[in-house]
Structures are given as structure tokens and as C-alpha cells.
Design a protein around this motif. Structure first.
Motif, PDB file in Angstrom:
ATOM      1  N   PRO A 101       0.840  -1.207   0.000  1.00  0.00           N
ATOM      2  CA  PRO A 101       0.000   0.000   0.000  1.00  0.00           C
ATOM      3  C   PRO A 101       0.873   1.254   0.000  1.00  0.00           C
ATOM      4  CG  PRO A 101      -0.019  -1.053   2.158  1.00  0.00           C
ATOM      5  CD  PRO A 101       0.740  -1.963   1.248  1.00  0.00           C
ATOM      6  N   ALA A 102       0.376   2.308  -0.598  1.00  0.00           N
ATOM      7  CA  ALA A 102       1.130   3.559  -0.724  1.00  0.00           C
ATOM      8  C   ALA A 102       1.628   4.059   0.627  1.00  0.00           C
ATOM      9  CB  ALA A 102       0.271   4.621  -1.408  1.00  0.00           C
ATOM     10  N   GLU A 103       0.843   3.871   1.674  1.00  0.00           N
ATOM     11  CA  GLU A 103       1.258   4.383   2.982  1.00  0.00           C
ATOM     12  C   GLU A 103       2.488   3.669   3.538  1.00  0.00           C
ATOM     13  OE1 GLU A 103      -2.429   1.848   3.300  1.00  0.00           O
ATOM     14  OE2 GLU A 103      -2.000   3.730   2.294  1.00  0.00           O
ATOM     15  N   ALA A 104       2.858   2.522   2.980  1.00  0.00           N
ATOM     16  CA  ALA A 104       4.069   1.811   3.400  1.00  0.00           C
ATOM     17  C   ALA A 104       5.297   2.245   2.610  1.00  0.00           C
ATOM     18  CB  ALA A 104       3.873   0.304   3.250  1.00  0.00           C
ATOM     19  N   VAL A 105       5.100   3.042   1.560  1.00  0.00           N
ATOM     20  CA  VAL A 105       6.189   3.421   0.655  1.00  0.00           C
ATOM     21  C   VAL A 105       6.760   4.775   1.070  1.00  0.00           C
ATOM     22  CG1 VAL A 105       6.843   3.872  -1.743  1.00  0.00           C
ATOM     23  CG2 VAL A 105       5.084   2.142  -1.230  1.00  0.00           C
ATOM     24  N   ALA A 106       8.082   4.808   1.293  1.00  0.00           N
ATOM     25  CA  ALA A 106       8.763   6.057   1.640  1.00  0.00           C
ATOM     26  C   ALA A 106       9.363   6.725   0.409  1.00  0.00           C
ATOM     27  CB  ALA A 106       9.862   5.790   2.672  1.00  0.00           C
ATOM     28  N   VAL A 107       9.939   5.913  -0.484  1.00  0.00           N
ATOM     29  CA  VAL A 107      10.576   6.430  -1.693  1.00  0.00           C
ATOM     30  C   VAL A 107      10.183   5.523  -2.847  1.00  0.00           C
ATOM     31  CG1 VAL A 107      12.757   6.985  -2.869  1.00  0.00           C
ATOM     32  CG2 VAL A 107      12.598   7.200  -0.373  1.00  0.00           C
ATOM     33  N   VAL A 108       9.800   6.124  -3.953  1.00  0.00           N
ATOM     34  CA  VAL A 108       9.538   5.366  -5.168  1.00  0.00           C
ATOM     35  C   VAL A 108      10.533   5.855  -6.220  1.00  0.00           C
ATOM     36  CG1 VAL A 108       7.736   6.912  -6.044  1.00  0.00           C
ATOM     37  CG2 VAL A 108       7.731   4.546  -6.717  1.00  0.00           C
ATOM     38  N   VAL A 109      11.131   4.895  -6.941  1.00  0.00           N
ATOM     39  CA  VAL A 109      12.163   5.215  -7.925  1.00  0.00           C
ATOM     40  C   VAL A 109      11.729   4.709  -9.289  1.00  0.00           C
ATOM     41  CG1 VAL A 109      14.586   4.882  -8.598  1.00  0.00           C
ATOM     42  CG2 VAL A 109      13.961   4.964  -6.155  1.00  0.00           C
ATOM     43  N   GLU A 110      11.788   5.593 -10.261  1.00  0.00           N
ATOM     44  CA  GLU A 110      11.545   5.213 -11.654  1.00  0.00           C
ATOM     45  C   GLU A 110      12.807   5.496 -12.454  1.00  0.00           C
ATOM     46  OE1 GLU A 110       9.107   3.592 -12.901  1.00  0.00           O
ATOM     47  OE2 GLU A 110       7.348   3.989 -11.670  1.00  0.00           O
ATOM     48  N   ILE A 111      13.262   4.489 -13.188  1.00  0.00           N
ATOM     49  CA  ILE A 111      14.393   4.655 -14.092  1.00  0.00           C
ATOM     50  C   ILE A 111      13.791   4.896 -15.463  1.00  0.00           C
ATOM     51  CG2 ILE A 111      16.453   3.583 -15.063  1.00  0.00           C
ATOM     52  CD1 ILE A 111      16.517   1.860 -12.448  1.00  0.00           C
ATOM     53  N   GLU A 112      14.086   6.059 -16.008  1.00  0.00           N
ATOM     54  CA  GLU A 112      13.435   6.468 -17.243  1.00  0.00           C
ATOM     55  C   GLU A 112      13.626   5.460 -18.364  1.00  0.00           C
ATOM     56  OE1 GLU A 112      12.717  11.142 -17.841  1.00  0.00           O
ATOM     57  OE2 GLU A 112      14.380  10.323 -18.976  1.00  0.00           O
ATOM     58  N   SER A 113      12.520   5.184 -19.021  1.00  0.00           N
ATOM     59  CA  SER A 113      12.541   4.299 -20.180  1.00  0.00           C
ATOM     60  C   SER A 113      12.213   5.150 -21.397  1.00  0.00           C
ATOM     61  CB  SER A 113      11.522   3.178 -19.988  1.00  0.00           C
ATOM     62  OG  SER A 113      10.231   3.735 -19.801  1.00  0.00           O
ATOM     63  N   GLY A 114      11.693   4.530 -22.429  1.00  0.00           N
ATOM     64  CA  GLY A 114      11.353   5.281 -23.629  1.00  0.00           C
ATOM     65  C   GLY A 114      10.175   6.214 -23.450  1.00  0.00           C
ATOM     66  N   ASN A 115       9.343   5.978 -22.429  1.00  0.00           N
ATOM     67  CA  ASN A 115       8.136   6.769 -22.237  1.00  0.00           C
ATOM     68  C   ASN A 115       8.385   7.875 -21.208  1.00  0.00           C
ATOM     69  OD1 ASN A 115       5.599   7.803 -21.762  1.00  0.00           O
ATOM     70  ND2 ASN A 115       4.593   5.806 -21.816  1.00  0.00           N
ATOM     71  N   LYS A 116       8.949   8.983 -21.651  1.00  0.00           N
ATOM     72  CA  LYS A 116       9.286  10.068 -20.725  1.00  0.00           C
ATOM     73  C   LYS A 116       8.054  10.718 -20.125  1.00  0.00           C
ATOM     74  CE  LYS A 116      13.796  10.947 -22.607  1.00  0.00           C
ATOM     75  NZ  LYS A 116      14.716  11.839 -23.258  1.00  0.00           N
ATOM     76  N   ARG A 117       6.957  10.770 -20.881  1.00  0.00           N
ATOM     77  CA  ARG A 117       5.724  11.351 -20.344  1.00  0.00           C
ATOM     78  C   ARG A 117       5.268  10.585 -19.104  1.00  0.00           C
ATOM     79  NH1 ARG A 117       1.436  14.471 -21.104  1.00  0.00           N
ATOM     80  NH2 ARG A 117      -0.619  13.710 -20.548  1.00  0.00           N
TER      81      ARG A 117
END
Length: 187
Positions: free
Chosen positions: A99-115
Motif C-alpha cells: 500500500p502507498a502508505e508503506a512506501v517512503a521512496v519510489v524510484v523510476e528509471i526512465e525508459s522510452g516513455n518520458k511522459r
């Protein structure tokens, strides 16, 4: 390939995911099942190295670094970020999403879809109240981390860390490492 229809009409929900067995990687975005293409080698290497750097320090502070796990943002939205730092008390080896409330940091490594990585995902994570969002961009085969902190419902930039830099943050716990530690991408 067959997939059951959503149990309650309309779009799929997080509960429906328990009844869906699809090959490959997929995520639930606003009620739609979205197939995820395989990641490129650079992406996987950065993900592995970053998780290796974050795992010991996260555990030391009561958190866990997990990858390829979902973040339940709403009843109909369960994206799979590249990496998350979650509250260690929420960790369960049998779960595929947190659940979102358990997440402190979320990391996205950019792929081809920058939007997706620059607009859509940060907006979804912010609405869910996830305190930190990091986006990693490939700049001449060197990872550049853009760190954002949630402030009044929006992500505000905290810093940009690239070649020769040291990421040094005190929230959600003391995190410090050289970008070179996650940039050892040599043939």
C-alpha cells in the motif's frame, strides 16, 4: 492468452489481480492491465546497483529496498515502479504489492516513455501521498538522479545528482552514496 473480465464491470481492480495469470510483466493503471516490455540492460544494471547500495542502509534504519513490486495507489491502480523503499514493518515475502502508505521512496528509471516517468507517474504517486520520488535519467550512459519531496500535494525538486556527484539526503533516513557507485556500466 485469455484474461478474465473484471469482476464488477468497468475496469480491473487490485483484487482482480489475484485471479489473473498473464505471462510477462504487467501493471494495473486506472483499471487497465498494461503489459510492460522487457527493460534494457542499462536500466537493469542501474536498478541492480542502486538496490545494492540502498539495501544495507535501508535495513539499518528499519526500511527495505524492493524492486519489481507493485505500489497500490488506489483500488484500480497498482503500478510497478523500478524500486521502492518501504517501511520494514510492512515487508512480507508473500506480497507482490504494497500500500502507498508503506512506501517512503519510489524510484523510476526512465525508459522510452518520458511522459509516463516525468508527468503521469509522479502525479499518481503524489496523489497517493508517497513522500519521495526519484527519477533516474540516462545522460550519456551515466545515471542522473532527480530527487523530489512531496510538499502540499506536489513534488518539489530537492536535488540533481549526476556524474561526479554525491547524493546526500537526511530523509526518509540518512542516505549518502556517490553516483559512481551506481554508474559502473562498463562492457
Amino acid at each position: 492468452m485469455s484474461m478474465p473480465a473484471p469482476l464488477y464491470g468497468g475496469g480491473y481492480t487490485v483484487d482482480d489481480l489475484e485471479h489473473i495469470d498473464l505471462p510477462g510483466r504487467f501493471e494495473l493503471i486506472h483499471g487497465d492491465i498494461v503489459m510492460m516490455p522487457p527493460a534494457k540492460s542499462w536500466h537493469n544494471e542501474v536498478q541492480f546497483l542502486l538496490r545494492s547500495v540502498l539495501t544495507p542502509v535501508a535495513r539499518e534504519h528499519g526500511f527495505r529496498a524492493v524492486h519489481e513490486q507493485g505500489a497500490i495507489l488506489a483500488e484500480d491502480t497498482d503500478p510497478v515502479p523500478d524500486l521502492m523503499i518501504i517501511d520494514g514493518a510492512a515487508y512480507d515475502h508473500a506480497l507482490h504489492s504494497y500500500p502507498a502508505e508503506a512506501v517512503a521512496v519510489v524510484v523510476e528509471i526512465e525508459s522510452g516513455n518520458k511522459r509516463k516517468d516525468r508527468i503521469e507517474r509522479p502525479a499518481d504517486y503524489a496523489r497517493a501521498g508517497i513522500p519521495w520520488y526519484w527519477r533516474i535519467e540516462n545522460v550519456d550512459d551515466v545515471p542522473v538522479i532527480r530527487a523530489f519531496r512531496l510538499d502540499c500535494g506536489l513534488y518539489e525538486p530537492v536535488g540533481v545528482y549526476g556524474k561526479g556527484d554525491r547524493l546526500d539526503l537526511t530523509e526518509p533516513f540518512e542516505i549518502a552514496f556517490d553516483i559512481a557507485d551506481i554508474a559502473d556500466i562498463t562492457p
